[in-house]
Design a protein around this motif. Sequence first.
Motif, PDB file in Angstrom:
ATOM      1  N   LYS A   1     -49.867  38.066  11.163  1.00  0.00           N
ATOM      2  CA  LYS A   1     -49.067  38.145   9.930  1.00  0.00           C
ATOM      3  C   LYS A   1     -47.777  38.919  10.166  1.00  0.00           C
ATOM      4  O   LYS A   1     -46.717  38.550   9.674  1.00  0.00           O
ATOM      5  CB  LYS A   1     -49.886  38.796   8.818  1.00  0.00           C
ATOM      6  N   LYS A   2     -47.884  40.011  10.924  1.00  0.00           N
ATOM      7  CA  LYS A   2     -46.679  40.786  11.241  1.00  0.00           C
ATOM      8  C   LYS A   2     -45.689  39.939  12.033  1.00  0.00           C
ATOM      9  O   LYS A   2     -44.481  39.975  11.780  1.00  0.00           O
ATOM     10  CB  LYS A   2     -47.053  42.031  12.051  1.00  0.00           C
ATOM     11  N   GLU A   3     -46.215  39.179  13.000  1.00  0.00           N
ATOM     12  CA  GLU A   3     -45.332  38.328  13.802  1.00  0.00           C
ATOM     13  C   GLU A   3     -44.663  37.279  12.926  1.00  0.00           C
ATOM     14  O   GLU A   3     -43.456  37.043  13.037  1.00  0.00           O
ATOM     15  CB  GLU A   3     -46.120  37.655  14.921  1.00  0.00           C
ATOM     16  N   ASP A   4     -45.435  36.646  12.049  1.00  0.00           N
ATOM     17  CA  ASP A   4     -44.867  35.626  11.155  1.00  0.00           C
ATOM     18  C   ASP A   4     -43.756  36.229  10.301  1.00  0.00           C
ATOM     19  O   ASP A   4     -42.682  35.631  10.136  1.00  0.00           O
ATOM     20  CB  ASP A   4     -45.957  35.038  10.258  1.00  0.00           C
ATOM     21  N   GLU A   5     -44.031  37.411   9.725  1.00  0.00           N
ATOM     22  CA  GLU A   5     -43.032  38.072   8.870  1.00  0.00           C
ATOM     23  C   GLU A   5     -41.787  38.437   9.662  1.00  0.00           C
ATOM     24  O   GLU A   5     -40.659  38.228   9.199  1.00  0.00           O
ATOM     25  CB  GLU A   5     -43.626  39.337   8.244  1.00  0.00           C
ATOM     26  N   ALA A   6     -41.994  39.006  10.852  1.00  0.00           N
ATOM     27  CA  ALA A   6     -40.864  39.450  11.661  1.00  0.00           C
ATOM     28  C   ALA A   6     -40.003  38.274  12.100  1.00  0.00           C
ATOM     29  O   ALA A   6     -38.769  38.328  12.020  1.00  0.00           O
ATOM     30  CB  ALA A   6     -41.367  40.224  12.880  1.00  0.00           C
ATOM     31  N   VAL A   7     -40.646  37.200  12.562  1.00  0.00           N
ATOM     32  CA  VAL A   7     -39.897  36.020  13.018  1.00  0.00           C
ATOM     33  C   VAL A   7     -39.153  35.375  11.853  1.00  0.00           C
ATOM     34  O   VAL A   7     -37.993  34.982  11.986  1.00  0.00           O
ATOM     35  CB  VAL A   7     -40.834  35.011  13.713  1.00  0.00           C
ATOM     36  N   LYS A   8     -39.811  35.294  10.698  1.00  0.00           N
ATOM     37  CA  LYS A   8     -39.154  34.703   9.521  1.00  0.00           C
ATOM     38  C   LYS A   8     -37.934  35.532   9.114  1.00  0.00           C
ATOM     39  O   LYS A   8     -36.874  34.987   8.791  1.00  0.00           O
ATOM     40  CB  LYS A   8     -40.128  34.606   8.353  1.00  0.00           C
ATOM     41  N   ALA A   9     -38.097  36.855   9.130  1.00  0.00           N
ATOM     42  CA  ALA A   9     -36.972  37.729   8.782  1.00  0.00           C
ATOM     43  C   ALA A   9     -35.830  37.557   9.777  1.00  0.00           C
ATOM     44  O   ALA A   9     -34.647  37.545   9.391  1.00  0.00           O
ATOM     45  CB  ALA A   9     -37.432  39.182   8.753  1.00  0.00           C
ATOM     46  N   LEU A  10     -36.176  37.399  11.054  1.00  0.00           N
ATOM     47  CA  LEU A  10     -35.150  37.203  12.077  1.00  0.00           C
ATOM     48  C   LEU A  10     -34.443  35.866  11.893  1.00  0.00           C
ATOM     49  O   LEU A  10     -33.212  35.785  12.034  1.00  0.00           O
ATOM     50  CB  LEU A  10     -35.788  37.284  13.463  1.00  0.00           C
ATOM     51  N   ILE A  11     -35.206  34.836  11.562  1.00  0.00           N
ATOM     52  CA  ILE A  11     -34.596  33.516  11.297  1.00  0.00           C
ATOM     53  C   ILE A  11     -33.621  33.616  10.126  1.00  0.00           C
ATOM     54  O   ILE A  11     -32.499  33.110  10.190  1.00  0.00           O
ATOM     55  CB  ILE A  11     -35.685  32.464  11.002  1.00  0.00           C
ATOM     56  N   ASP A  12     -34.049  34.282   9.059  1.00  0.00           N
ATOM     57  CA  ASP A  12     -33.204  34.414   7.869  1.00  0.00           C
ATOM     58  C   ASP A  12     -31.914  35.174   8.165  1.00  0.00           C
ATOM     59  O   ASP A  12     -30.891  34.955   7.505  1.00  0.00           O
ATOM     60  CB  ASP A  12     -33.975  35.127   6.744  1.00  0.00           C
ATOM     61  N   ASP A  13     -31.978  36.080   9.162  1.00  0.00           N
ATOM     62  CA  ASP A  13     -30.809  36.899   9.489  1.00  0.00           C
ATOM     63  C   ASP A  13     -29.974  36.279  10.606  1.00  0.00           C
ATOM     64  O   ASP A  13     -28.972  36.850  11.014  1.00  0.00           O
ATOM     65  CB  ASP A  13     -31.280  38.298   9.895  1.00  0.00           C
TER      66      ASP A  13
ATOM     67  N   ARG B   1     -40.586  25.594  13.226  1.00  0.00           N
ATOM     68  CA  ARG B   1     -41.031  25.725  14.616  1.00  0.00           C
ATOM     69  C   ARG B   1     -39.837  25.797  15.561  1.00  0.00           C
ATOM     70  O   ARG B   1     -39.812  26.618  16.492  1.00  0.00           O
ATOM     71  CB  ARG B   1     -41.927  24.538  14.974  1.00  0.00           C
ATOM     72  N   ILE B   2     -38.846  24.952  15.327  1.00  0.00           N
ATOM     73  CA  ILE B   2     -37.655  24.945  16.182  1.00  0.00           C
ATOM     74  C   ILE B   2     -36.897  26.262  16.052  1.00  0.00           C
ATOM     75  O   ILE B   2     -36.510  26.882  17.060  1.00  0.00           O
ATOM     76  CB  ILE B   2     -36.727  23.768  15.810  1.00  0.00           C
ATOM     77  N   LYS B   3     -36.682  26.697  14.819  1.00  0.00           N
ATOM     78  CA  LYS B   3     -35.926  27.937  14.605  1.00  0.00           C
ATOM     79  C   LYS B   3     -36.630  29.137  15.228  1.00  0.00           C
ATOM     80  O   LYS B   3     -35.986  30.015  15.812  1.00  0.00           O
ATOM     81  CB  LYS B   3     -35.725  28.165  13.107  1.00  0.00           C
ATOM     82  N   SER B   4     -37.958  29.179  15.101  1.00  0.00           N
ATOM     83  CA  SER B   4     -38.729  30.280  15.695  1.00  0.00           C
ATOM     84  C   SER B   4     -38.511  30.321  17.200  1.00  0.00           C
ATOM     85  O   SER B   4     -38.276  31.385  17.783  1.00  0.00           O
ATOM     86  CB  SER B   4     -40.217  30.120  15.394  1.00  0.00           C
ATOM     87  N   ARG B   5     -38.606  29.156  17.814  1.00  0.00           N
ATOM     88  CA  ARG B   5     -38.434  29.074  19.261  1.00  0.00           C
ATOM     89  C   ARG B   5     -37.032  29.519  19.677  1.00  0.00           C
ATOM     90  O   ARG B   5     -36.865  30.298  20.628  1.00  0.00           O
ATOM     91  CB  ARG B   5     -38.692  27.641  19.719  1.00  0.00           C
ATOM     92  N   LEU B   6     -36.036  29.047  18.951  1.00  0.00           N
ATOM     93  CA  LEU B   6     -34.651  29.351  19.314  1.00  0.00           C
ATOM     94  C   LEU B   6     -34.349  30.844  19.226  1.00  0.00           C
ATOM     95  O   LEU B   6     -33.751  31.423  20.139  1.00  0.00           O
ATOM     96  CB  LEU B   6     -33.684  28.566  18.428  1.00  0.00           C
ATOM     97  N   VAL B   7     -34.771  31.497  18.127  1.00  0.00           N
ATOM     98  CA  VAL B   7     -34.447  32.924  17.981  1.00  0.00           C
ATOM     99  C   VAL B   7     -35.214  33.769  18.994  1.00  0.00           C
ATOM    100  O   VAL B   7     -34.687  34.757  19.532  1.00  0.00           O
ATOM    101  CB  VAL B   7     -34.711  33.434  16.544  1.00  0.00           C
ATOM    102  N   LEU B   8     -36.455  33.374  19.289  1.00  0.00           N
ATOM    103  CA  LEU B   8     -37.239  34.149  20.262  1.00  0.00           C
ATOM    104  C   LEU B   8     -36.692  33.965  21.675  1.00  0.00           C
ATOM    105  O   LEU B   8     -36.717  34.900  22.489  1.00  0.00           O
ATOM    106  CB  LEU B   8     -38.713  33.752  20.191  1.00  0.00           C
TER     107      LEU B   8
END
Length: 481
Positions: A286-298, A355-362
């Motif tokens: 859950k922490k990872e999902d939240e952190a990645v989503k916040a990073l995508i949004d930013d 899925r694409i956005k998560s991969r790109l930001v990471l």
Amino acid sequence: MSVQVEKLEKSMAKLTIEVSAEELEKAIQNAYNKDKNKIQLPGFRKGKAPRKMIERMYGAGVFYEDAANEIINNEYPKAADESGESIVSSPKIEVVQIESGKPFIFTAEVALKPPVGLGKYKGIKVSKQDTEVTDADIDAEIKSELEKNARIVEVNDRAVKNEDQITLDFDGYVDGEAFQGGKGTDYPLTIGSGSFIPGFEDQLVGVEVGKEVDVNVTFPEDYHEKSLAGKAATFKCTVKSIKEKQLPELNDEFASNVSEFETLAEYKDSVKKKIEDRKNAEARAKKEDEAVKALIDDSEMELPEAMVETQQRQIVNDFAQRMQYQGITMEQYLQYTGSTAEKMLEQVRPQAEERIKSRLVLEEVAKAENIEASDEEVEAELKKMAEQYRMEVDKVKEILGEGQLKTLREDLAVQKAADFIVENAKESATKKTAKKTDDAEDAEEKPKKTRKAAAKKADDDKDAEEKPKRTRKTTAKKTEE
């Protein structure tokens, strides 16, 4: 073979690939060799007609399609590598030139990995997860295990009660008339399951085996059979048999039967540890999902349409493969659900984009922090795969090939990047924790307020005591005057 790259708008590119006339000739000959046994010309035995005669009869391009497919399948992957571009979609192929004696030319329109404006990835705020294991959690886990090991036994010395498994004969009537689908014989029913019309099962509680009882119910307004929706019905029911679930006794013997432990106390400790591990894993996810989503949004990025479409197809193909393992074809699934392939693709679009956005930001985080997967980490992952599929590690490497081994290394780096942002995230208190903090602050403030109130009261009392003295002095002064 030669390849030229033309950059297009929105992270798209066109690869123009040229293959020599000699390679085209080989491919045409291969197509002829493959298909000649299917072709029969007058005056020739089947499979013996010369290529030139077939081309004269059916046209010079009779073998072009198969030849083009062979060349494209062989040469496109090489051209993609030679281009040096980060291609992230399936190619859209177009044949530009195919003619015997001339080079074969085709184009491949592809999406390239888009640029990413990476947002803040350190100190991302994530909500604090509750990982406390309660006695209720442990009891529920153990009850589930008891249920798995329960015995189903027939009982004859009592009436039906809740959670019993019964067999039932019934005849249903609406307005005194039997209706289609309202009759059942030796029907299995678990009381309390809610599998029948609301109120039906409740009225069977207390009924003895062999006794007939009228069950009166009303079909829901949204009942799937429109002719029965909202109508009152009577079911004449006879309970044929009653079975109950008997749970094993919770003791050391049970613990040793269902686990590697000899005592109930040890078993309970292991259950607690299992729940702790599960809750910690869930909290981490859950922490990872939240952190990645916040990073995508930013972060900022524009996804090429071809990239999204490729990911959509991949998700649907993965789903179809899972269905296949269960013995259901994609065509059957679509028929059962009343859906279409196009609808499914549209439904998974948000998932594909995420899925694409998560991969790109990471990937960008990994690049920014120089995060890579070590050889040891890759070997450890390969060892896990080998154990899972019961193969030698070298065999797994052989099956994966260089391309998938490279992808595996990239995947591990991406996961390490996800770990990095979670480790550097800041937990914010949950509502429950925040309330406790507020309560603690209130409790701390209360004595201060009490002391202030007491001090004020003491001052008031002093004023009250002083007031008569002042009054008396004033009165005395007045008398003297």
